[in-house]
Write a protein that holds these residues in place. Sequence first.
Motif, short mmCIF file in Angstrom:
data_model
loop_
_atom_site.label_atom_id
_atom_site.label_comp_id
_atom_site.label_asym_id
_atom_site.label_seq_id
_atom_site.Cartn_x
_atom_site.Cartn_y
_atom_site.Cartn_z
N GLY A 100 -11.83 3.77 11.01
CA GLY A 100 -12.18 2.71 11.93
C GLY A 100 -12.78 1.51 11.24
O GLY A 100 -13.99 1.27 11.32
N LEU A 101 -11.93 0.73 10.60
CA LEU A 101 -12.40 -0.49 9.97
C LEU A 101 -11.26 -1.48 9.75
O LEU A 101 -10.08 -1.10 9.72
N VAL A 102 -11.64 -2.73 9.60
CA VAL A 102 -10.73 -3.80 9.18
C VAL A 102 -11.26 -4.32 7.86
O VAL A 102 -12.44 -4.68 7.74
N THR A 103 -10.40 -4.33 6.83
CA THR A 103 -10.80 -4.84 5.53
C THR A 103 -10.37 -6.30 5.39
O THR A 103 -9.22 -6.65 5.67
N SER A 132 -5.23 3.19 -2.07
CA SER A 132 -5.35 1.88 -2.69
C SER A 132 -4.19 1.00 -2.29
O SER A 132 -3.23 1.43 -1.66
N GLY A 133 -4.30 -0.26 -2.67
CA GLY A 133 -3.22 -1.22 -2.50
C GLY A 133 -3.01 -1.96 -3.80
O GLY A 133 -3.76 -1.81 -4.77
N GLN A 134 -1.95 -2.76 -3.85
CA GLN A 134 -1.68 -3.54 -5.04
C GLN A 134 -1.03 -4.86 -4.66
O GLN A 134 -0.41 -4.98 -3.60
N LEU A 176 -8.29 -0.33 -0.86
CA LEU A 176 -7.87 -0.20 0.54
C LEU A 176 -7.70 1.27 0.89
O LEU A 176 -6.58 1.74 1.14
N ALA A 177 -8.77 2.03 0.92
CA ALA A 177 -8.70 3.41 1.38
C ALA A 177 -8.56 3.41 2.90
O ALA A 177 -8.79 2.41 3.57
N ALA A 183 0.84 -1.19 0.00
CA ALA A 183 0.00 0.00 0.00
C ALA A 183 0.87 1.23 0.00
O ALA A 183 1.99 1.23 0.52
N SER A 184 0.36 2.28 -0.59
CA SER A 184 1.04 3.57 -0.60
C SER A 184 0.54 4.41 0.56
O SER A 184 -0.59 4.24 1.03
#
Length: 506
Positions: A377-380, A332-334, A349-350, A326-327
């Motif tokens: 406040g979250l878990v993805t 986002s992620g990759q 993945l914001a 992730a950046s």
Amino acid sequence: MKLAAVGLLLAGVATADPKADYAEYCAECHGAERIGAIGPALTPTTLKRMRGASLTDVIRDGRPATQMPGFGAFLDAPAIDELAAFLKTEPDHIPEWREAAITASRTLDEDYVAADAPIWDADPMNITIVVETGDHHVSVLNGDTFEVLDRFETPFAVHGGPKYSPDGRYIFVMSRDGWVQKYDIWSLKQVGRVRAGLNSRNIAMSGDGKWLAVANYLPNTLTILATDDLSVAKVIEVEGKGGVPSRVSAVYQAPPRESFVLALKDVPEIWEVFYGSNPPHYGFAHDWRIEGPAKNKDPFPVRRITTKDFIDDFFFDQSYEYLIGASRDGKSGQVVDLVIGHKIADLPLAGMPHLSSGITWKRGDTTIMATPHITEGLVTVIDMATWQPIKEIRTEGPGFFMRSHENSPYVWVDVFFGENKDVMHVIDKQSLEIVKTLRPAPGKTVAHVEFTKDGKFALVSIWEDDGAVIVYDALTFEEVRRLPMRKPSGKYNVWNKITFSEGTSH
């Protein structure tokens, strides 16, 4: 940075000397010479790479999701402008820090004698070390009785997880100002220290236990040390294509690949540095290549993989084929396939995911990954077969660490930031529902979980100077014991680390 000068504020007097302001507010975290300590170096070279808010905004308002506070209540606008201008000038002196300087810094303790066996009576595979940043010490715990076997002093501001040798005997600790410490758990003695960089990020242990890689912000290098005597094996200059220098934002080992994998903070590249006796042969392609002499001639050849974005944080799947990154832009992620050297998926993945705390586990017929988010406040939760999100689990605030264990049906995740920093959530691995919310120390920061070797107990930190490590029954969530500690920032069990448990960071 240090909050002070309350008297000046009340008197309505604004300081106008940027050097004095730096010494008062900044030096404690960024070093007297501006080359970094707990915080990064503040030099024109590092600051020009800073993305996001302007330097004056950061000084005034702080930096979200970091330990950097704002100083707008202590410095007026002209003083902030002058301080920012001062930071953009070159420091009086930045030491050259390459092989000769590193070697000169190395000390091996003359009174150290290696024991033939542990001098204590405990399971060597169930030892847990606790990093106490409150007064720069590490406690060594018997994982069965939770007795403190030793408490030893570390270098200033330990950062990143310490690393065990593959047999679990030695621990290597790194501080933000680049010092690496080797400690013998069997003998309960320090072996020695060496300064591998001036401002460092983290360390990684090779799968064979022979090499330690030190990721540096300053200078822009990867230092590789021999673990037996802390001598310098190689200093690798880190530059992107076109000669653009870069800090190393993270380095981890990939044992099946016999390599270290690096993310670069200032150029969109991933590096893979091979340490094995027979590094794989990769042909040349438009976005990746092996650098260095022919295979087997350079002991640490470098493979470079171009990425679509800067990767600041990452972890691997259990096979170490896929890198999930992730950046810091938090958008986002990759997923990068390390075998073919290409991105294969984008991840929604914001919220600035903290992927170095990402974990995986089996759910039904698939393997899933999960990560907390630093600004939301979250878990993805993501299916690793399709790389599509399964669920977003809402928590009571942004989190930093999450942990589990193969023998546990639960995932533990903290709420590190915000008004609910005293919360620890427990999530069922199969239902993906929060089944328990703990508040072990109301009003105090609760963070970071580690399990014992068998997964029966979960150790939770009260991340305060007058803090503690709380031992919970991992199934009933009942408190078993509370050990007073000085800001216990992290805990690391020998067995979980050397076996690369899917429930912990690697």
